[in-house]
Write a protein that holds these residues in place. Structure first.
Motif, short mmCIF file in Angstrom:
data_model
loop_
_atom_site.label_atom_id
_atom_site.label_comp_id
_atom_site.label_asym_id
_atom_site.label_seq_id
_atom_site.Cartn_x
_atom_site.Cartn_y
_atom_site.Cartn_z
N ARG A 94 4.01 11.20 11.01
CA ARG A 94 2.77 11.51 11.71
C ARG A 94 1.73 12.10 10.77
NH1 ARG A 94 0.99 11.78 16.75
NH2 ARG A 94 3.03 11.22 17.55
N ALA A 95 2.17 12.94 9.85
CA ALA A 95 1.22 13.55 8.91
C ALA A 95 0.58 12.50 8.01
CB ALA A 95 1.94 14.60 8.05
N GLU A 96 1.29 11.38 7.80
CA GLU A 96 0.78 10.37 6.87
C GLU A 96 -0.15 9.37 7.54
OE1 GLU A 96 1.22 10.15 3.62
OE2 GLU A 96 2.43 11.95 3.49
N VAL A 97 0.29 8.74 8.63
CA VAL A 97 -0.46 7.56 9.08
C VAL A 97 -0.69 7.46 10.58
CG1 VAL A 97 0.33 6.17 7.12
CG2 VAL A 97 1.66 6.18 9.24
N THR A 98 -0.17 8.33 11.38
CA THR A 98 -0.28 8.13 12.82
C THR A 98 -1.65 8.57 13.33
OG1 THR A 98 2.08 8.48 13.07
CG2 THR A 98 0.74 8.64 15.07
N PRO A 99 -2.44 7.67 13.93
CA PRO A 99 -3.74 8.07 14.47
C PRO A 99 -3.57 8.87 15.75
CG PRO A 99 -3.28 5.78 15.02
CD PRO A 99 -2.16 6.23 14.13
N SER A 100 -4.59 9.60 16.08
CA SER A 100 -4.55 10.38 17.32
C SER A 100 -4.81 9.47 18.51
CB SER A 100 -5.61 11.48 17.29
OG SER A 100 -6.91 10.90 17.33
N ALA A 101 -4.36 9.92 19.69
CA ALA A 101 -4.62 9.16 20.91
C ALA A 101 -6.12 9.04 21.16
CB ALA A 101 -3.93 9.83 22.09
N GLU A 102 -6.87 10.08 20.82
CA GLU A 102 -8.32 10.05 21.01
C GLU A 102 -8.95 8.94 20.20
OE1 GLU A 102 -6.54 12.71 20.30
OE2 GLU A 102 -6.72 13.91 22.13
N PRO A 143 -5.06 1.98 4.08
CA PRO A 143 -4.79 2.40 2.69
C PRO A 143 -3.70 3.45 2.59
CG PRO A 143 -7.16 2.22 3.09
CD PRO A 143 -6.49 2.09 4.42
N THR A 144 -3.71 4.44 3.48
CA THR A 144 -2.67 5.46 3.45
C THR A 144 -1.32 4.87 3.84
OG1 THR A 144 -4.30 7.15 4.04
CG2 THR A 144 -1.98 7.72 4.34
N ALA A 145 -1.31 3.99 4.83
CA ALA A 145 -0.07 3.35 5.25
C ALA A 145 0.52 2.53 4.10
CB ALA A 145 -0.31 2.47 6.47
N ALA A 146 -0.32 1.84 3.35
CA ALA A 146 0.17 1.04 2.23
C ALA A 146 0.77 1.92 1.15
CB ALA A 146 -0.97 0.19 1.66
N GLU A 147 0.10 3.02 0.82
CA GLU A 147 0.63 3.95 -0.18
C GLU A 147 1.97 4.50 0.25
OE1 GLU A 147 -0.30 4.96 -3.12
OE2 GLU A 147 -2.28 4.04 -3.34
N MET A 148 2.07 4.91 1.51
CA MET A 148 3.31 5.50 2.00
C MET A 148 4.45 4.49 2.00
SD MET A 148 4.21 7.15 5.73
CE MET A 148 4.41 5.52 6.46
N SER A 149 4.19 3.31 2.57
CA SER A 149 5.27 2.33 2.73
C SER A 149 5.71 1.71 1.42
CB SER A 149 4.85 1.25 3.73
OG SER A 149 3.64 0.63 3.33
N ALA A 150 4.89 1.84 0.37
CA ALA A 150 5.29 1.32 -0.94
C ALA A 150 6.12 2.33 -1.73
CB ALA A 150 4.06 0.94 -1.75
N GLY A 151 6.24 3.55 -1.23
CA GLY A 151 6.93 4.59 -1.96
C GLY A 151 8.44 4.54 -1.78
N ALA A 152 9.16 5.01 -2.79
CA ALA A 152 10.63 5.02 -2.74
C ALA A 152 11.13 5.93 -1.63
CB ALA A 152 11.18 5.47 -4.09
N ASP A 153 10.44 7.03 -1.36
CA ASP A 153 10.88 7.94 -0.30
C ASP A 153 10.87 7.26 1.05
OD1 ASP A 153 11.22 9.95 -2.14
OD2 ASP A 153 9.33 10.95 -1.70
N TYR A 154 9.85 6.46 1.31
CA TYR A 154 9.76 5.77 2.58
C TYR A 154 10.87 4.73 2.72
CZ TYR A 154 7.78 3.15 6.50
OH TYR A 154 7.60 2.52 7.71
#
Length: 210
Positions: free
Chosen positions: A71-79, A95-106
Protein backbone atom coordinates in the motif's frame (compact mmCIF):
# COMPACT_ATOMS: atom_id res chain seq x y z
CA UNK A 1 -7.25 -7.94 12.21
CA UNK A 2 -5.28 -6.21 14.93
CA UNK A 3 -5.80 -7.04 18.54
CA UNK A 4 -7.46 -4.45 20.74
CA UNK A 5 -5.02 -2.02 22.28
CA UNK A 6 -4.44 -1.89 26.01
CA UNK A 7 -6.59 0.49 28.02
CA UNK A 8 -5.06 3.97 28.11
CA UNK A 9 -2.10 3.00 25.92
CA UNK A 10 -2.05 4.91 22.63
CA UNK A 11 -0.43 3.11 19.72
CA UNK A 12 3.03 4.31 18.70
CA UNK A 13 3.19 4.46 14.87
CA UNK A 14 6.97 4.02 14.91
CA UNK A 15 6.65 0.83 16.93
CA UNK A 16 3.97 -0.46 14.56
CA UNK A 17 6.22 0.26 11.57
CA UNK A 18 9.21 -1.45 13.18
CA UNK A 19 7.16 -4.57 13.88
CA UNK A 20 5.61 -4.69 10.41
CA UNK A 21 9.01 -4.20 8.76
CA UNK A 22 10.56 -6.96 10.85
CA UNK A 23 7.67 -9.30 10.07
CA UNK A 24 7.95 -8.71 6.32
CA UNK A 25 11.71 -9.22 6.33
CA UNK A 26 11.42 -12.51 8.20
CA UNK A 27 8.59 -13.69 5.97
CA UNK A 28 10.60 -13.03 2.81
CA UNK A 29 13.76 -14.57 4.27
CA UNK A 30 12.27 -17.64 5.95
CA UNK A 31 8.65 -18.05 4.91
CA UNK A 32 5.74 -18.60 7.26
CA UNK A 33 7.37 -21.62 8.88
CA UNK A 34 10.49 -19.71 9.82
CA UNK A 35 8.68 -16.70 11.23
CA UNK A 36 7.36 -16.45 14.77
CA UNK A 37 5.95 -13.64 16.86
CA UNK A 38 8.97 -13.97 19.15
CA UNK A 39 11.42 -13.60 16.25
CA UNK A 40 9.54 -10.58 14.98
CA UNK A 41 9.69 -8.96 18.41
CA UNK A 42 13.42 -9.59 18.67
CA UNK A 43 14.20 -8.12 15.26
CA UNK A 44 11.95 -5.12 15.86
CA UNK A 45 13.59 -4.49 19.22
CA UNK A 46 10.39 -4.73 21.24
CA UNK A 47 8.98 -7.09 23.83
CA UNK A 48 6.86 -10.07 22.85
CA UNK A 49 3.85 -8.63 24.65
CA UNK A 50 4.09 -5.50 22.50
CA UNK A 51 3.53 -7.64 19.41
CA UNK A 52 0.82 -9.80 20.95
CA UNK A 53 -1.12 -6.74 22.12
CA UNK A 54 -1.33 -5.50 18.54
CA UNK A 55 -1.90 -8.71 16.54
CA UNK A 56 -3.88 -11.72 17.63
CA UNK A 57 -2.05 -14.20 15.38
CA UNK A 58 0.97 -14.59 13.14
CA UNK A 59 -1.33 -14.70 10.11
CA UNK A 60 -2.88 -11.33 11.02
CA UNK A 61 0.56 -9.81 11.51
CA UNK A 62 2.03 -11.13 8.26
CA UNK A 63 -1.04 -10.15 6.25
CA UNK A 64 -0.80 -6.58 7.51
CA UNK A 65 2.96 -6.52 6.99
CA UNK A 66 2.53 -7.47 3.32
CA UNK A 67 -0.19 -4.88 2.85
CA UNK A 68 1.77 -2.18 4.69
CA UNK A 69 4.56 -2.45 2.14
CA UNK A 70 2.40 -2.79 -0.96
CA UNK A 71 0.00 0.00 0.00
CA UNK A 72 2.82 2.41 0.79
CA UNK A 73 4.24 1.84 -2.69
CA UNK A 74 1.46 1.80 -5.24
CA UNK A 75 -2.07 1.52 -3.92
CA UNK A 76 -4.22 4.57 -4.81
CA UNK A 77 -6.76 5.91 -2.39
CA UNK A 78 -10.46 5.23 -2.81
CA UNK A 79 -10.98 8.98 -3.22
CA UNK A 80 -8.62 9.07 -6.20
CA UNK A 81 -10.22 6.01 -7.78
CA UNK A 82 -13.65 7.62 -7.77
CA UNK A 83 -12.46 11.14 -8.61
CA UNK A 84 -9.94 10.60 -11.42
CA UNK A 85 -10.22 9.18 -14.90
CA UNK A 86 -8.74 5.65 -15.13
CA UNK A 87 -6.03 6.87 -17.52
CA UNK A 88 -4.99 9.68 -15.15
CA UNK A 89 -4.87 7.30 -12.21
CA UNK A 90 -2.86 4.72 -14.12
CA UNK A 91 -0.36 7.34 -15.28
CA UNK A 92 0.11 8.42 -11.66
CA UNK A 93 0.92 4.96 -10.28
CA UNK A 94 2.65 3.20 -13.19
CA UNK A 95 6.22 4.51 -12.74
CA UNK A 96 6.28 3.57 -9.05
CA UNK A 97 4.59 0.24 -9.76
CA UNK A 98 7.21 -0.55 -12.41
CA UNK A 99 10.09 0.28 -10.06
CA UNK A 100 8.61 -1.84 -7.29
CA UNK A 101 7.69 -4.86 -9.39
CA UNK A 102 11.12 -4.94 -11.05
CA UNK A 103 12.88 -5.19 -7.69
CA UNK A 104 14.26 -8.41 -6.20
CA UNK A 105 12.38 -7.80 -2.94
CA UNK A 106 9.05 -7.79 -4.74
CA UNK A 107 9.85 -10.98 -6.64
CA UNK A 108 10.84 -12.70 -3.41
CA UNK A 109 7.65 -11.51 -1.73
CA UNK A 110 5.43 -12.74 -4.56
CA UNK A 111 7.16 -16.13 -4.50
CA UNK A 112 6.54 -16.43 -0.75
CA UNK A 113 2.92 -15.34 -1.04
CA UNK A 114 2.18 -17.80 -3.82
CA UNK A 115 3.84 -20.64 -1.94
CA UNK A 116 1.88 -19.82 1.19
CA UNK A 117 -1.40 -20.14 -0.68
CA UNK A 118 -0.92 -23.91 -0.54
CA UNK A 119 1.17 -24.44 2.57
CA UNK A 120 -0.57 -21.90 4.82
CA UNK A 121 -4.08 -21.23 3.50
CA UNK A 122 -5.06 -19.37 6.68
CA UNK A 123 -2.56 -16.61 5.91
CA UNK A 124 -3.90 -16.27 2.40
CA UNK A 125 -7.48 -16.29 3.67
CA UNK A 126 -6.74 -13.40 6.03
CA UNK A 127 -4.83 -11.43 3.40
CA UNK A 128 -7.43 -12.05 0.71
CA UNK A 129 -10.43 -11.08 2.83
CA UNK A 130 -8.90 -8.05 4.53
CA UNK A 131 -6.80 -6.57 1.74
CA UNK A 132 -7.18 -8.19 -1.69
CA UNK A 133 -10.97 -7.99 -1.85
CA UNK A 134 -11.07 -4.22 -1.09
CA UNK A 135 -8.38 -3.64 -3.72
CA UNK A 136 -10.34 -5.66 -6.28
CA UNK A 137 -13.40 -3.54 -5.53
CA UNK A 138 -11.40 -0.41 -6.36
CA UNK A 139 -10.16 -2.01 -9.59
CA UNK A 140 -13.76 -2.89 -10.48
CA UNK A 141 -14.76 0.72 -9.87
CA UNK A 142 -12.06 1.85 -12.32
CA UNK A 143 -13.25 -0.65 -14.90
CA UNK A 144 -16.88 0.43 -14.52
CA UNK A 145 -15.78 4.02 -15.13
CA UNK A 146 -13.94 2.83 -18.23
CA UNK A 147 -17.11 1.08 -19.36
CA UNK A 148 -19.00 4.35 -19.04
CA UNK A 149 -16.32 6.02 -21.16
CA UNK A 150 -16.59 3.29 -23.80
CA UNK A 151 -13.04 1.99 -23.27
CA UNK A 152 -14.22 -1.36 -21.85
CA UNK A 153 -16.99 -3.43 -23.42
CA UNK A 154 -20.32 -3.11 -21.64
CA UNK A 155 -20.59 -6.92 -21.29
CA UNK A 156 -17.00 -7.45 -20.12
CA UNK A 157 -16.50 -9.77 -17.12
CA UNK A 158 -14.72 -7.45 -14.69
CA UNK A 159 -13.53 -10.25 -12.42
CA UNK A 160 -11.80 -11.88 -15.37
CA UNK A 161 -10.16 -8.59 -16.37
CA UNK A 162 -8.87 -8.04 -12.84
CA UNK A 163 -7.49 -11.59 -12.71
CA UNK A 164 -5.78 -11.05 -16.06
CA UNK A 165 -4.09 -7.83 -14.91
CA UNK A 166 -2.89 -9.23 -11.59
CA UNK A 167 -1.86 -12.56 -13.09
CA UNK A 168 0.10 -10.93 -15.90
CA UNK A 169 2.29 -9.02 -13.45
CA UNK A 170 2.98 -12.08 -11.27
CA UNK A 171 3.77 -14.24 -14.28
CA UNK A 172 6.19 -11.69 -15.68
CA UNK A 173 8.13 -10.94 -12.48
CA UNK A 174 8.68 -14.63 -11.66
CA UNK A 175 10.38 -15.40 -14.98
CA UNK A 176 14.05 -16.51 -14.78
CA UNK A 177 15.18 -13.30 -16.48
CA UNK A 178 12.78 -10.68 -15.06
CA UNK A 179 12.44 -7.27 -16.69
CA UNK A 180 14.13 -4.14 -15.41
CA UNK A 181 12.11 -1.09 -14.41
CA UNK A 182 12.09 0.39 -17.92
CA UNK A 183 10.82 -2.81 -19.52
CA UNK A 184 8.35 -3.32 -16.68
CA UNK A 185 6.91 0.14 -17.30
CA UNK A 186 6.45 -0.71 -20.97
CA UNK A 187 4.83 -4.01 -20.07
CA UNK A 188 2.49 -2.56 -17.44
CA UNK A 189 1.43 0.16 -19.85
CA UNK A 190 0.53 -2.53 -22.39
CA UNK A 191 -1.37 -4.56 -19.77
CA UNK A 192 -3.49 -1.61 -18.68
CA UNK A 193 -4.07 -0.54 -22.28
CA UNK A 194 -5.30 -4.02 -23.19
CA UNK A 195 -7.63 -3.99 -20.18
CA UNK A 196 -9.11 -0.64 -21.25
CA UNK A 197 -7.73 1.41 -18.36
CA UNK A 198 -5.13 3.28 -20.39
CA UNK A 199 -7.13 4.29 -23.40
CA UNK A 200 -5.61 7.12 -25.43
CA UNK A 201 -7.28 10.48 -25.32
CA UNK A 202 -9.63 11.03 -28.27
CA UNK A 203 -8.13 13.16 -31.04
CA UNK A 204 -8.95 16.82 -31.12
CA UNK A 205 -11.75 17.66 -33.51
CA UNK A 206 -10.57 19.07 -36.83
CA UNK A 207 -10.36 22.80 -36.96
CA UNK A 208 -13.27 24.46 -38.69
CA UNK A 209 -12.40 26.58 -41.71
CA UNK A 210 -13.29 30.15 -41.10
Amino acid sequence: MTASRGRGRPRDPETDTAILTAALELFVERGVEGTSMEQVAKRAGVGKLTVYRRWSSKEDLLAQAIEHWVRAEVTPSAEDVYALRPRDLVERVLPTAAEMSAGADYRALIARVMGSAVSHPQLMKVYWEQYVVPRRELAAAMLRRAQQDGAVAADADLDVLIDMMAGAVMYRVLQPDPPDAEEMLRYLTAVYRQAGLYAPDPPDPPAQDG
